[in-house]
Write an enzyme that holds these catalytic residues in place. Structure first.
Site, PDB file in Angstrom:
ATOM      1  N   GLU A 156     -15.824   6.509   6.852  1.00  0.00           N
ATOM      2  CA  GLU A 156     -14.890   5.764   7.714  1.00  0.00           C
ATOM      3  C   GLU A 156     -14.642   6.573   8.978  1.00  0.00           C
ATOM      4  O   GLU A 156     -15.258   7.629   9.181  1.00  0.00           O
ATOM      5  CB  GLU A 156     -13.575   5.484   6.971  1.00  0.00           C
ATOM      6  N   ARG A 211       0.836  -1.214   0.000  1.00  0.00           N
ATOM      7  CA  ARG A 211       0.000   0.000   0.000  1.00  0.00           C
ATOM      8  C   ARG A 211       0.865   1.257   0.000  1.00  0.00           C
ATOM      9  O   ARG A 211       0.510   2.263  -0.617  1.00  0.00           O
ATOM     10  CB  ARG A 211      -0.960  -0.013   1.194  1.00  0.00           C
ATOM     11  N   LYS A 213      -2.806   6.992   1.398  1.00  0.00           N
ATOM     12  CA  LYS A 213      -2.414   7.194   2.802  1.00  0.00           C
ATOM     13  C   LYS A 213      -1.389   8.330   2.841  1.00  0.00           C
ATOM     14  O   LYS A 213      -0.188   8.125   2.956  1.00  0.00           O
ATOM     15  CB  LYS A 213      -1.863   5.897   3.415  1.00  0.00           C
ATOM     16  N   HIS A 229       5.111  25.159  -4.915  1.00  0.00           N
ATOM     17  CA  HIS A 229       4.120  24.081  -4.919  1.00  0.00           C
ATOM     18  C   HIS A 229       4.459  22.962  -5.906  1.00  0.00           C
ATOM     19  O   HIS A 229       4.305  21.793  -5.612  1.00  0.00           O
ATOM     20  CB  HIS A 229       2.730  24.643  -5.244  1.00  0.00           C
ATOM     21  N   ARG A 248      10.504  26.330  -1.048  1.00  0.00           N
ATOM     22  CA  ARG A 248       9.052  26.163  -1.053  1.00  0.00           C
ATOM     23  C   ARG A 248       8.379  26.694  -2.319  1.00  0.00           C
ATOM     24  O   ARG A 248       8.130  27.887  -2.453  1.00  0.00           O
ATOM     25  CB  ARG A 248       8.450  26.839   0.189  1.00  0.00           C
TER      26      ARG A 248
HETATM   27  N1  PDD Z   1      -4.628   4.844  10.457  1.00  0.00           N
HETATM   28  N2  PDD Z   1      -8.798   4.934   7.576  1.00  0.00           N
HETATM   29  C1  PDD Z   1      -7.951   5.913   7.933  1.00  0.00           C
HETATM   30  C2  PDD Z   1      -8.282   7.318   7.560  1.00  0.00           C
HETATM   31  C3  PDD Z   1      -6.771   5.603   8.640  1.00  0.00           C
HETATM   32  O1  PDD Z   1      -5.915   6.599   8.985  1.00  0.00           O
HETATM   33  C4  PDD Z   1      -6.514   4.256   9.000  1.00  0.00           C
HETATM   34  C5  PDD Z   1      -5.280   3.857   9.750  1.00  0.00           C
HETATM   35  C6  PDD Z   1      -7.434   3.277   8.631  1.00  0.00           C
HETATM   36  C7  PDD Z   1      -7.230   1.821   8.949  1.00  0.00           C
HETATM   37  O2  PDD Z   1      -6.206   1.271   8.151  1.00  0.00           O
HETATM   38  P1  PDD Z   1      -5.308   0.047   8.652  1.00  0.00           P
HETATM   39  O3  PDD Z   1      -6.236  -1.038   9.044  1.00  0.00           O
HETATM   40  O4  PDD Z   1      -4.494  -0.303   7.469  1.00  0.00           O
HETATM   41  O5  PDD Z   1      -4.503   0.558   9.818  1.00  0.00           O
HETATM   42  C8  PDD Z   1      -8.557   3.651   7.894  1.00  0.00           C
HETATM   43  C9  PDD Z   1      -3.328   4.591  11.048  1.00  0.00           C
HETATM   44  C10 PDD Z   1      -3.319   3.483  12.034  1.00  0.00           C
HETATM   45  C11 PDD Z   1      -2.759   5.898  11.572  1.00  0.00           C
HETATM   46  O6  PDD Z   1      -2.856   6.868  10.849  1.00  0.00           O
HETATM   47  O7  PDD Z   1      -2.200   5.931  12.668  1.00  0.00           O
END
Ligand code: PDD
Length: 284
Positions: A178, A51, A146, A101, A99
């Site tokens: 979520e 990921r 992420k 963008h 800096r």
């Molecule tokens: N966060 N959704 C969001 C927005 C998240 O930040 C996370 C995880 C999850 C769950 O994903 P996973 O099962 O892969 O941890 C869903 C991590 C733990 C953090 O930012 O600390």
């Protein structure tokens, strides 16, 4: 002393240097992962690193290490920092540059930072469940990445905390997406509901483990959006994340869900999840 991995080297935390011009600092221009460690062993590391690479690709960032090298770095951090139960944090930014963008010159190297910490499982929350607060999801439309840009998540979590809750249940115009740092699941008449893995949520690794466990246990799952009103009427509700595992949600906005106690199906999934992790940690 904590050992960090920064810019290709393992360094004591006190000695490490990060440029103030790092684009992670100015723009949140980077991606990250949190990988759980149980009894010194990385859990679902391959899935997390896959990921990380995917998130990097989505923001046109090339990680200067192979996945195998990243795995070795994570393992060494676990070992050198004597991690029992905790996690590894890893982030990659688009490097340090004045800096502006737009992306910097291609000669600017991305910066990888990683560390490992001991961090006990939140057993009380996992056993007893938590209260959550509904918060409008005002984030951007690429929540599948992420990314280090977490301001929307930070503000939502803070709003929940200020209301005495553990997590925010995010919704876009009444449709539940979520948590601020977790995925959400509802249970109604024995069927599990969760938002599909679209651009509106992060496809959590724990979410994927739970979906696999549901398949194995022949529990029916519908990856389909549901509303906040439908959430209130669920028999059970739970959240999942690397650090929270499967945590029951016992109330939303002060309204009890089901019996107001962790539900039977949730507890069964927790038991199935515990089998995946070292027995001594799962308390078996
Ligand atoms: N966060 N959704 C969001 C927005 C998240 O930040 C996370 C995880 C999850 C769950 O994903 P996973 O099962 O892969 O941890 C869903 C991590 C733990 C953090 O930012 O600390």
């Amino acid at each position: 002393m904590a050992i960090y991995f920064v810019d290709g080297q393992f360094t004591e935390k006190e000695n490490l240097k990060i440029s103030v011009e790092d684009r992670g600092y100015y723009f949140g221009d980077g991606v990250y992962e949190v990988i759980k460690v149980y009894e010194g062993e990385l859990f679902t590391a391959e899935e997390h690193l896959n990921r990380l690479v995917e998130s990097a690709m989505k923001i046109k960032l090339t990680i200067p290490f192979t996945q195998q090298q990243l795995l070795e770095i994570a393992k060494k951090l676990v070992q050198d920092n004597q991690i029992g139960t905790g996690h590894v944090y890893m982030q990659v930014t688009r490097g340090a540059a004045p800096r502006l963008h737009q992306f910097p010159d291609p000669t600017v190297a991305p910066v990888v930072v990683a560390y490992a910490v001991n961090n006990p499982r939140p057993e009380k929350a996992i056993d007893n469940g938590v209260a959550v607060k509904s918060v409008a999801d005002v984030r951007w439309l690429r929540c599948d990445i992420k990314s280090l840009n977490l301001l929307g998540n930070v503000l939502a979590k803070q709003e929940a905390f200020e209301a005495g809750c553990t997590e925010a249940i995010l919704h876009r115009d009444g449709v539940v997406t979520e948590g601020s740092s977790s995925n959400l699941f509802g249970v109604k008449d024995g069927k599990v509901y969760t938002h599909p893995a679209t651009n509106l949520i992060l496809n959590g690794i724990t979410r994927q483990v739970v979906l696999k466990l549901c398949r194995e246990q022949r529990i029916q799952v519908e990856e389909k959006p549901f509303t906040l009103d439908e959430a209130f009427a669920m028999d059970e509700f739970f959240l999942t994340s690397t650090t929270s595992e499967i945590t029951p949600i016992t109330s939303i906005d002060g309204r009890p869900i089901g019996t107001g106690k962790p539900g039977t199906l949730t507890v069964n999934l927790q038991k199935a999840f515990a089998i995946q992790i070292p027995a001594c940690v799962a308390g078996e």
